[in-house]
Design a protein around this motif. Sequence first.
Motif, short mmCIF file in Angstrom:
data_model
loop_
_atom_site.label_atom_id
_atom_site.label_comp_id
_atom_site.label_asym_id
_atom_site.label_seq_id
_atom_site.Cartn_x
_atom_site.Cartn_y
_atom_site.Cartn_z
N ASP A 74 -1.09 9.27 -8.28
CA ASP A 74 -1.47 9.92 -9.53
C ASP A 74 -1.96 8.92 -10.57
OD1 ASP A 74 1.15 8.89 -9.63
OD2 ASP A 74 1.70 10.23 -11.27
N LEU A 75 -1.61 7.65 -10.40
CA LEU A 75 -2.03 6.60 -11.33
C LEU A 75 -3.06 5.64 -10.74
CD1 LEU A 75 1.51 5.69 -12.70
CD2 LEU A 75 -0.20 7.18 -13.76
N LEU A 132 4.17 13.32 -1.33
CA LEU A 132 5.52 13.88 -1.23
C LEU A 132 6.53 12.82 -1.67
CD1 LEU A 132 5.16 15.59 2.27
CD2 LEU A 132 4.87 16.64 0.00
N PRO A 133 7.62 13.24 -2.32
CA PRO A 133 8.63 12.26 -2.73
C PRO A 133 9.32 11.64 -1.51
CG PRO A 133 9.37 14.49 -3.21
CD PRO A 133 7.97 14.61 -2.71
N MET A 141 0.81 -1.22 0.00
CA MET A 141 0.00 0.00 0.00
C MET A 141 0.85 1.28 0.00
SD MET A 141 -3.20 -1.17 2.37
CE MET A 141 -4.11 0.36 2.17
N THR A 142 2.09 1.20 0.51
CA THR A 142 2.96 2.38 0.38
C THR A 142 3.21 2.67 -1.11
OG1 THR A 142 5.04 1.12 0.55
CG2 THR A 142 4.11 2.01 2.61
N GLY A 143 3.30 1.61 -1.91
CA GLY A 143 3.46 1.79 -3.36
C GLY A 143 2.22 2.39 -4.00
#
Length: 197
Positions: free
Chosen positions: A38-39, A90-91, A30-32
């Motif tokens: 955005d996708l 955030l990155p 889920m972190t991914g």
Amino acid sequence: MGEYGSQTVGVASPRNRNTWRTALCEAAFMTGLERNADLVVMSCYAPLFGHTEAWQWTPNLIWFDNLRVYGTPNYYVQQAFSTNRGDRVLPVQVGGQTGPSGLFASAVRDDQAKEVVLKVVNTRAEPASVTLQIQGGGRLKATGTAITLSGDPDDQNSLDHPRKVSPVPSKVQGVRPEFAYTFGAHSLTVLRLGLSG
């Protein structure tokens, strides 16, 4: 189908229960999803409900009998992600990448709460001491909140022990743009770090 330790994964079997191991793997995944918001438009968990005396398969999110109900470790992972969302992704980099050595992370900014929300999954059997560098989010308040889920990988919740694996809130002191934090073994930690102004 695959093998994780002595447990077979991906086979319809009463042994495929919602353990902390399965929930932790789900949290890492889920972190991914969050990093790629955005996708990824939407995700959901299935199957949702299972009656303890009449079930079709066992990895249900919520179990009940005629009088009681409990959420599985997977339920609390889903809850942690759904109640700690943000407005902007955030990155994140962990050791120069997004998920090396059993650590997985995502970060968002909650504009309404004025907080940076960092989710870190440590799938390793030992604590991970890391240096967090929060950049470009604004000035941080000195204290924050941690919500931690952890346990033995084979731990399960049950009707008699409904919160064996469940969130534990705590305060985080000494928050700065760069500060050390230790993420427990086999844990999901949500850090909510307040922004001044």
